[in-house]
Design an enzyme around this catalytic site. Structure first.
Site, PDB file in Angstrom:
ATOM      1  N   THR A   5       0.850  -1.339   0.079  1.00  0.00           N
ATOM      2  CA  THR A   5      -0.013  -0.050  -0.098  1.00  0.00           C
ATOM      3  C   THR A   5       0.989   1.100  -0.030  1.00  0.00           C
ATOM      4  OG1 THR A   5      -2.033   1.046   1.215  1.00  0.00           O
ATOM      5  CG2 THR A   5      -0.188   0.512   2.305  1.00  0.00           C
ATOM      6  N   LYS A  37      -8.537   2.437   1.553  1.00  0.00           N
ATOM      7  CA  LYS A  37      -7.587   2.391   2.696  1.00  0.00           C
ATOM      8  C   LYS A  37      -7.782   3.824   3.304  1.00  0.00           C
ATOM      9  CE  LYS A  37      -4.922  -0.779   0.277  1.00  0.00           C
ATOM     10  NZ  LYS A  37      -3.530  -0.821  -0.598  1.00  0.00           N
ATOM     11  N   GLY A  49      -5.994   6.857   7.186  1.00  0.00           N
ATOM     12  CA  GLY A  49      -5.549   6.120   6.118  1.00  0.00           C
ATOM     13  C   GLY A  49      -4.493   4.883   6.987  1.00  0.00           C
ATOM     14  N   SER A 128       4.585   0.756   1.642  1.00  0.00           N
ATOM     15  CA  SER A 128       5.725   0.443   0.903  1.00  0.00           C
ATOM     16  C   SER A 128       6.180   1.504  -0.333  1.00  0.00           C
ATOM     17  CB  SER A 128       5.611  -0.897   0.111  1.00  0.00           C
ATOM     18  OG  SER A 128       4.447  -0.917  -0.593  1.00  0.00           O
ATOM     19  N   THR A 166       2.072  -0.663  -5.380  1.00  0.00           N
ATOM     20  CA  THR A 166       1.121   0.349  -5.340  1.00  0.00           C
ATOM     21  C   THR A 166       0.342   0.487  -6.848  1.00  0.00           C
ATOM     22  OG1 THR A 166       2.663   1.738  -3.864  1.00  0.00           O
ATOM     23  CG2 THR A 166       1.084   2.811  -4.949  1.00  0.00           C
TER      24      THR A 166
END
Length: 185
Positions: A5, A37, A49, A128, A166
């Site tokens: 994410t 998210k 988030g 990430s 992502t």
């Protein structure tokens, strides 16, 4: 580091924007493309988030909203109390996630180590893809007149082109909440 994410929050002027990608991975497999998210809490006055385990994130959202209710929407107090609980509670301590929370005055990262961090430059990311999203956001912030939501949108696009964890399915929310409604027209 949490893989799977990217969440980024940017404040410029009176606008705060928070965006997150929609990709959910299990190991090296993409399981979902359109997860949300980024969520509204406390009667649409606070954005939150998460990066990390989905089940853990829902637990943290619920606990954090309870803190917001308890402290009448005081984001700073709720964040500090949440971090204390997260660090001290045996069950919460095992949760693997990070949170970004924001209202019209503050942006914080909250961790299970007891951290409540407010960024110096009103830009913060988790997950990430955070280093890519933060770098892109800072460059756009410093070298353009883009609004916070435009910075988040472009930074997440750039991040999705670099970070394999992502994707380009963006959830973007804007404070104050009324501004988003006007932008949608």
């Amino acid at each position: 580091m949490f893989r799977g994410t990217t969440i980024i929050a940017v404040r410029r002027g009176k606008q705060v924007a928070m965006g997150g990608d929609g990709q959910v991975t299990l190991g090296d497999t993409v399981m979902k493309h359109g997860a949300r998210k980024v969520r509204w809490l406390y009667d649409d006055q606070v954005l939150a988030g998460f990066a990390g385990s989905t089940a853990d994130a829902f637990t943290l959202f619920e606990r954090f909203e309870e803190k917001l209710e308890l402290y009448s929407g005081n984001l700073t107090r709720a964040a500090v109390e949440m971090a204390k609980d997260w660090r001290m509670d045996k069950m919460l301590r095992r949760l693997e996630a990070l949170l970004i929370v924001a209202d019209e005055e503050h942006i914080f990262v909250i961790s299970g180590n007891g951290d409540v961090i407010e960024p110096d430059d009103n830009i913060v990311g988790i997950g990430s893809g955070a280093p890519y999203a933060e770098a892109a956001s800072r460059a756009l912030f410093r070298n353009s007149d883009l609004k916070a939501d435009e910075i988040v949108r472009e930074a997440m696009k750039i991040t999705s082109e670099i970070c394999i964890y992502t994707n380009d399915h963006l959830t973007l929310e804007i404070l104050p909440h009324e501004q988003k409604q006007e932008d949608d027209k």
